[in-house]
Design a protein around this motif. Structure first.
Motif, PDB file in Angstrom:
ATOM      1  N   UNK A  26       0.783  -1.226   0.000  1.00 13.89           N
ATOM      2  CA  UNK A  26       0.000   0.000   0.000  1.00 13.89           C
ATOM      3  C   UNK A  26       0.815   1.276   0.000  1.00 13.89           C
ATOM      4  N   UNK A  27       1.986   1.243  -0.651  1.00 18.73           N
ATOM      5  CA  UNK A  27       2.861   2.409  -0.713  1.00 18.73           C
ATOM      6  C   UNK A  27       2.732   3.078  -2.078  1.00 18.73           C
ATOM      7  N   UNK A  28       2.576   4.396  -2.079  1.00 15.15           N
ATOM      8  CA  UNK A  28       2.327   5.111  -3.334  1.00 15.15           C
ATOM      9  C   UNK A  28       3.585   5.558  -4.062  1.00 15.15           C
ATOM     10  N   UNK A  29       4.690   5.749  -3.325  1.00 19.24           N
ATOM     11  CA  UNK A  29       5.902   6.308  -3.938  1.00 19.24           C
ATOM     12  C   UNK A  29       7.116   5.421  -3.682  1.00 19.24           C
ATOM     13  N   UNK A  30       8.081   5.539  -4.594  1.00 17.83           N
ATOM     14  CA  UNK A  30       9.323   4.770  -4.500  1.00 17.83           C
ATOM     15  C   UNK A  30      10.498   5.717  -4.759  1.00 17.83           C
ATOM     16  N   UNK A  31      11.551   5.543  -3.991  1.00 17.75           N
ATOM     17  CA  UNK A  31      12.841   6.180  -4.304  1.00 17.75           C
ATOM     18  C   UNK A  31      13.764   5.061  -4.771  1.00 17.75           C
ATOM     19  N   UNK A  32      14.207   5.132  -6.017  1.00 15.03           N
ATOM     20  CA  UNK A  32      15.077   4.086  -6.559  1.00 15.03           C
ATOM     21  C   UNK A  32      16.180   4.722  -7.398  1.00 15.03           C
ATOM     22  N   UNK A  33      17.418   4.581  -6.968  1.00 15.56           N
ATOM     23  CA  UNK A  33      18.577   5.071  -7.725  1.00 15.56           C
ATOM     24  C   UNK A  33      18.459   6.555  -8.088  1.00 15.56           C
ATOM     25  N   UNK A  44      10.270  13.061 -10.491  1.00 15.39           N
ATOM     26  CA  UNK A  44      11.405  13.932 -10.170  1.00 15.39           C
ATOM     27  C   UNK A  44      12.669  13.094 -10.059  1.00 15.39           C
ATOM     28  N   UNK A  45      13.805  13.791 -10.116  1.00 19.06           N
ATOM     29  CA  UNK A  45      15.088  13.139  -9.903  1.00 19.06           C
ATOM     30  C   UNK A  45      15.796  12.750 -11.180  1.00 19.06           C
ATOM     31  N   UNK A  46      17.036  12.346 -11.010  1.00 21.82           N
ATOM     32  CA  UNK A  46      17.865  11.846 -12.108  1.00 21.82           C
ATOM     33  C   UNK A  46      18.391  10.488 -11.679  1.00 21.82           C
ATOM     34  N   UNK A  47      18.315   9.511 -12.551  1.00 20.84           N
ATOM     35  CA  UNK A  47      18.724   8.162 -12.188  1.00 20.84           C
ATOM     36  C   UNK A  47      20.237   8.035 -12.076  1.00 20.84           C
ATOM     37  N   UNK A  48      20.675   7.272 -11.077  1.00 19.63           N
ATOM     38  CA  UNK A  48      22.100   6.962 -10.922  1.00 19.63           C
ATOM     39  C   UNK A  48      22.613   6.163 -12.115  1.00 19.63           C
ATOM     40  N   UNK A  49      21.710   5.532 -12.823  1.00 20.78           N
ATOM     41  CA  UNK A  49      22.112   4.738 -13.993  1.00 20.78           C
ATOM     42  C   UNK A  49      22.561   5.611 -15.164  1.00 20.78           C
ATOM     43  N   UNK A  50      22.340   6.927 -15.051  1.00 25.13           N
ATOM     44  CA  UNK A  50      22.816   7.852 -16.082  1.00 25.13           C
ATOM     45  C   UNK A  50      24.287   8.229 -15.880  1.00 25.13           C
TER      46      UNK A  50
END
Length: 270
Positions: A26-33, A44-50
């Motif tokens: 039941x979680x609406x948001x994720x912070x990933x990389x 929002x944000x910029x991926x670490x994979x870049x």
């Protein structure tokens, strides 16, 4: 805000399972990389994979750059995020992210072993080691393809058991992922062919079709020897077990599907 942590070593499939797991708890948001993903979409944000190397990738993932951090903090407020899952390689990393983003204490810690089977983890590791592929839990259209010189491809659409779409994944090979050992498809076929030929009931291996996608699958077409004076289902099951054992010994993970087809039977040569 309710804050959750999901951690595990790199290449174990955390991002692959993130959307399904977040929906499940039941979680609406994720912070990933370095990305903020709300309801399956990057906001929002910029991926670490870049990033070009692993050092700058880690710094990106933990929001070391102030402008990056501020962008995500602002978006959390704009989208009125009430619950969030932080993904990292360790509790220390997710705690660091929570602190940098001012999210407060983490309520519950989950680990990749809680949401993925050992078989899934082994397969994910193998794909990372042999193909250098990373999964981003965002739609293909949101990936800036000019950042990746080698690979960008659509992953899969993610649905609930009731077939409600909750997101998509995209497969990439970041510029910093330079160390991987590519295995040609013929290598898998040769191993499986050899294993089948060791069975005394097999006259000829007519064809082997191997695919390594969402599921690792092999279809084996055989010609058997006559007479069949044994339990055919039992011997074919034994062949499947031998194929599975041989594959695991060589590649470190199990096949998901082993389909054995008997196309013909011939008299044993004297």
């Amino acid at each position: 805000m309710k804050v959750y942590s999901l951690s595990g070593p790199s290449g174990t499939g955390k991002s692959t399972s993130a959307l399904v797991f977040a929906h499940k708890i039941g979680v609406e948001a994720i912070i990933d990389d370095g990305l903020l993903i709300v309801n399956g979409v990057k906001v929002a944000g910029i991926s670490a994979k870049f990033e070009k190397n692993t050092i700058t990738a880690v710094r990106r993932a933990i929001f070391s750059e102030e402008a990056h951090r501020e962008e995500v903090v602002k978006a959390l407020d704009t989208y009125h995020v009430q619950s969030i899952l932080l993904i990292g390689t360790s509790d220390k990393m997710t705690n660091n992210i929570a602190k940098r983003l001012g999210l407060g204490p983490i309520e519950t810690y989950y680990y990749v072993e809680d949401i993925r089977s050992q078989k899934e983890i082994q397969k994910a590791r193998f794909i990372r080691q042999t193909q250098g592929k990373h999964v981003m839990p965002i739609p293909y259209r949101q990936v800036e393809q000019n950042f990746f010189k080698r690979l960008v491809q659509k992953g899969k659409e993610i649905f609930t058991p009731k077939r409600e779409k909750i997101g998509e994944t995209t497969i990439v090979r970041p510029d910093f992922q330079q160390e991987y050992i590519e295995i040609e498809k013929q290598v898998y076929v040769q191993l499986l062919t050899y294993t089948c030929k060791q069975q005394d009931i097999v006259q000829k291996v007519e064809q082997i079709q191997f695919s390594l996608g969402e599921r690792a699958k092999v279809i084996i077409s055989l010609q058997l020897k006559m007479p069949i004076d044994y339990s055919l289902p039992h011997r074919l099951y034994q062949l499947q077990e031998d194929v599975q054992h041989s594959f695991y010994q060589h590649f470190g993970y199990e096949l998901d599907v082993i389909n054995v087809q008997v196309h013909s039977v011939v008299q044993k040569r004297k």
